[in-house]
Motif scaffolding. Structure first.
Motif, PDB file in Angstrom:
ATOM      1  N   VAL A  40       0.877  -1.162   0.000  1.00 43.17           N
ATOM      2  CA  VAL A  40       0.000   0.000   0.000  1.00 43.17           C
ATOM      3  C   VAL A  40       0.920   1.218   0.000  1.00 43.17           C
ATOM      4  O   VAL A  40       1.731   1.398   0.919  1.00 43.17           O
ATOM      5  CB  VAL A  40      -0.934   0.005   1.228  1.00 43.17           C
ATOM      6  N   VAL A  41       0.806   2.021  -1.069  1.00 42.01           N
ATOM      7  CA  VAL A  41       1.753   3.103  -1.320  1.00 42.01           C
ATOM      8  C   VAL A  41       1.004   4.428  -1.423  1.00 42.01           C
ATOM      9  O   VAL A  41      -0.055   4.502  -2.056  1.00 42.01           O
ATOM     10  CB  VAL A  41       2.518   2.825  -2.644  1.00 42.01           C
ATOM     11  N   ASP A  42       1.580   5.497  -0.817  1.00 40.90           N
ATOM     12  CA  ASP A  42       0.937   6.806  -0.918  1.00 40.90           C
ATOM     13  C   ASP A  42       1.411   7.545  -2.171  1.00 40.90           C
ATOM     14  O   ASP A  42       2.216   7.028  -2.953  1.00 40.90           O
ATOM     15  CB  ASP A  42       1.140   7.627   0.357  1.00 40.90           C
ATOM     16  N   ASP A  47       5.875   3.489   1.260  1.00 40.10           N
ATOM     17  CA  ASP A  47       5.237   2.187   1.483  1.00 40.10           C
ATOM     18  C   ASP A  47       4.696   2.153   2.909  1.00 40.10           C
ATOM     19  O   ASP A  47       5.453   2.222   3.861  1.00 40.10           O
ATOM     20  CB  ASP A  47       6.290   1.098   1.258  1.00 40.10           C
ATOM     21  N   TRP A  48       3.366   2.031   3.049  1.00 37.46           N
ATOM     22  CA  TRP A  48       2.730   2.060   4.355  1.00 37.46           C
ATOM     23  C   TRP A  48       2.453   0.680   4.925  1.00 37.46           C
ATOM     24  O   TRP A  48       2.374   0.519   6.135  1.00 37.46           O
ATOM     25  CB  TRP A  48       1.430   2.844   4.287  1.00 37.46           C
ATOM     26  N   VAL A  80      -6.653   1.120   1.909  1.00 37.47           N
ATOM     27  CA  VAL A  80      -6.123   1.975   0.842  1.00 37.47           C
ATOM     28  C   VAL A  80      -6.950   3.264   0.793  1.00 37.47           C
ATOM     29  O   VAL A  80      -7.872   3.404  -0.016  1.00 37.47           O
ATOM     30  CB  VAL A  80      -6.160   1.240  -0.520  1.00 37.47           C
ATOM     31  N   MET A  84      -4.021   6.890  -2.200  1.00 37.56           N
ATOM     32  CA  MET A  84      -3.060   5.799  -2.109  1.00 37.56           C
ATOM     33  C   MET A  84      -3.410   4.747  -3.153  1.00 37.56           C
ATOM     34  O   MET A  84      -4.471   4.794  -3.761  1.00 37.56           O
ATOM     35  CB  MET A  84      -3.048   5.220  -0.699  1.00 37.56           C
ATOM     36  N   ARG A  85      -2.495   3.826  -3.371  1.00 37.92           N
ATOM     37  CA  ARG A  85      -2.691   2.772  -4.370  1.00 37.92           C
ATOM     38  C   ARG A  85      -1.992   1.512  -3.895  1.00 37.92           C
ATOM     39  O   ARG A  85      -1.273   1.524  -2.901  1.00 37.92           O
ATOM     40  CB  ARG A  85      -2.124   3.207  -5.718  1.00 37.92           C
TER      41      ARG A  85
END
Length: 96
Positions: A40-42, A47-48, A80, A84-85
């Motif tokens: 999960v990336v902002d 990277d979260w 998400v 975010m994606r």
């Protein structure tokens, strides 16, 4: 196994992941699993979280055969937030 090819979907918490598979052994692959590590990336690329999921291989795969399979890989929508994606960066295969 080839490199995974990712394609976005209309849901930010899902993507299509296509994987080329080649049975280079002398016997058929009768079963196995594919494990996806989805990040999960902002918007800045931070990277979260990393969420793992597992799917069955398309079996059987005959000796010497090549095949390609596409899976829709999703994480829970609440993981998400807007902006975010997801990115499925790591894929591993366990052959049986």
């Amino acid at each position: 196994m080839g490199d995974p090819v990712r394609t976005a979907t209309d849901r930010r918490w899902c993507e299509q992941v296509t994987l080329a598979l080649h049975n280079s052994g002398g016997t058929a692959v009768r079963s196995g699993t594919v494990t996806f590590e989805t990040h999960v990336v902002d918007a800045l690329g931070i990277d979260w979280a990393t969420i793992g999921s597992t799917e069955e291989l398309p079996a059987p795969i005959a000796p010497g055969a090549r095949t390609q399979e596409t899976w829709t890989v999703c994480v829970d929508a609440w993981r998400v937030p807007l902006g975010m994606r997801v990115e499925t960066r790591d894929v591993s295969v366990r052959w049986e």
